[in-house]
Design an enzyme around this catalytic site. Structure first.
Site, PDB file in Angstrom:
ATOM      1  NE  ARG A  93      54.631  19.972  32.100  1.00  0.00           N
ATOM      2  CZ  ARG A  93      54.033  18.939  31.914  1.00  0.00           C
ATOM      3  NH1 ARG A  93      55.093  18.072  31.587  1.00  0.00           N
ATOM      4  NH2 ARG A  93      53.017  18.399  31.669  1.00  0.00           N
ATOM      5  CE  LYS A 108      44.507   5.599  30.352  1.00  0.00           C
ATOM      6  NZ  LYS A 108      45.380   5.076  31.075  1.00  0.00           N
ATOM      7  N   GLY A 116      46.318  16.586  29.356  1.00  0.00           N
ATOM      8  CA  GLY A 116      46.999  17.089  28.405  1.00  0.00           C
ATOM      9  C   GLY A 116      46.983  17.765  27.301  1.00  0.00           C
ATOM     10  N   GLY A 133      47.049  14.281  35.069  1.00  0.00           N
ATOM     11  CA  GLY A 133      46.961  13.007  36.098  1.00  0.00           C
ATOM     12  C   GLY A 133      46.981  13.801  37.721  1.00  0.00           C
TER      13      GLY A 133
END
Ligand code: ADP
Ligand code: MG
Length: 396
Positions: A37, A199, A352, A375
């Site tokens: 990053r 999820k 991720g 997200g």
């Protein structure tokens, strides 16, 4: 209409507030374990420095919940950044306040001030107006290069823009917008959406919103079992989200009605436990033993999915096909990564764990765009925009 990009700005001598994503992983000693990053921010940073901006950089790190937490200080980032830029980077003692203002005002062209973790103040996540105003004090230009934070209506992402006259996207964000607009416009066909991971709840809004845009939906990972259960299949001890069975049924009915090719795995690798060295079975759909969990897609599914992928012109992928962290259950994921890389399609991959899997598969270079947001990328596809992007200036 498109977004104003940093390259079109005159920044010389201007106070530029740059929101980046320095939310890096740290080990127990507080050392950065992955600098991706920080490195990714360098093009925008270097550009602004060379053009003579007075740079004020902001980022969050972890979840300090509105309090100063020394272990979540941006100090390790400041060190790395200074090393990469071969230039002094001053770390402010706080995010706002008198001392920070003094530091801001003393900046000369091309100099850099890194604010402390913006989440040290509760006003950040609350998008508090007074806090946003403080962030904006003395700022001429706002630049956002933090795609991974753009789905959050926080003060340094959204609130601040109300008090700054010029608001642009950095180079990293420009690339994200370009690829996500492409995905959202869905002009290249066939368009294949591949979803996996644990999820299901994060992914349902994406499926619902993309249902009228895609041609194929390929489901894998733990989330597949909620759909399989909804379809009346035996899933043994596999993970399942009971609360989502109803909506899973609706999605499958809707896909059928619209003639969308909605695929669930047709075979699995199963075991009694999620553990290295366990005894693994390969079973057909509907045949998962009662004491086993499905932990990867099987070879027939890999073949079926790979064929669809090879014929696709556009692909979005989020979520591993199995518990790829364990060697025995990583093959489904690496095979899908390989198939996407081979397809020649315009491909976007986010998440991720999915990126970690890509890294493992060694196919990163052959993916068109690796999103920096997990997200954020899902939310973009679920809504067609993000709060942090919406507030940036438009140009003709
Ligand atoms: P990403 O971080 O890319 O968005 P997710 O966080 O949604 O992906 O999902 C990744 C996790 O899903 C991994 O830790 C992986 O082990 C887990 N997973 C994948 N398949 C299964 C499965 N069949 N059973 C349980 N967990 C699974
Ligand atoms: Mg994850």
């Amino acid at each position: 209409m498109s977004k104003l990009i940093v390259r079109d700005l005159k920044v010389n001598g201007k106070n530029v507030f740059l929101r980046v994503d320095f939310n890096v992983p740290l080990d127990e000693k507080g050392e950065i374990t992955d600098v991706t990053r920080i490195k990714a921010s360098l093009p925008t940073l270097t550009f602004l420095i060379l053009q003579g901006a007075k740079l004020i950089i902001a980022s969050h790190l972890g979840r300090p919940k509105g309090k100063f937490k020394p272990e979540l200080s941006l100090r390790p980032v400041q060190k790395k950044l200074s090393e990469y830029l071969k230039k002094e980077v001053v770390l402010a003692p706080d995010v706002i306040g008198e001392e920070v203002e003094k530091l801001k005002n003393s900046l000369k062209n091309g100099e850099i001030l890194l604010l402390e973790n913006v989440r040290f103040h509760p006003g950040e996540t609350e998008n508090n107006e007074d806090f946003a105003k403080e962030l904006a004090r003395g700022i001429d230009i706002y630049v956002n290069d933090a795609f991974a934070a753009c789905h959050r209506a926080h003060a340094s992402v959204v609130g601040i823009t109300k008090f700054v006259p010029v608001k642009a996207a950095g180079f990293l964000l420009e690339k994200e917008i370009k690829y996500f607009e492409k995905m959202f416009q869905a002009k290249e066909k066939p368009f294949t959406l591949i979803l996996g991971g644990a999820k299901i709840s994060d992914k349902i809004p994406v499926i619902l919103n993309m249902l009228d845009k895609v041609d194929h939906i390929l489901i894998g990972g733990g989330m597949a079992f909620t759909f399989l259960k909804a379809a009346g299949k035996e899933i043994g001890k596999s993970i399942v989200d009971e609360e989502k069975i109803e909506v899973a049924k609706e999605i499958m009915d809707e896909a059928k009605k619209r003639n969308i090719d909605f695929q669930l795995p047709v075979d699995f690798l199963t075991a009694e436990k999620i553990e290295k060295g366990v005894e693994v079975k390969t079973v057909e759909d509907g045949m998962i033993p009662g004491n086993h969990m499905g932990l990867d897609i099987g070879p027939k599914t890999v073949e079926l999915y790979s064929k669809i992928i090879s014929e696709s012109k556009m692909i979005f992928w989020n979520g591993p096909m199995g518990v790829f962290e364990i060697e025995e259950f990583s093959k489904g994921t690496t095979s899908i990564a390989e198939a996407i890389a081979e397809s020649g399609a315009i491909s976007v991959v986010g998440g991720g764990d999915t990126l970690a899997a890509l890294e493992k598969a060694g196919t990163k270079e052959r993916i068109s765009h690796i999103s920096t947001g997990g997200g954020a990328s899902l939310e973009y596809l679920a809504k067609g925009n993000l709060p942090g992007i919406e507030v940036l200036d438009e140009v003709r």
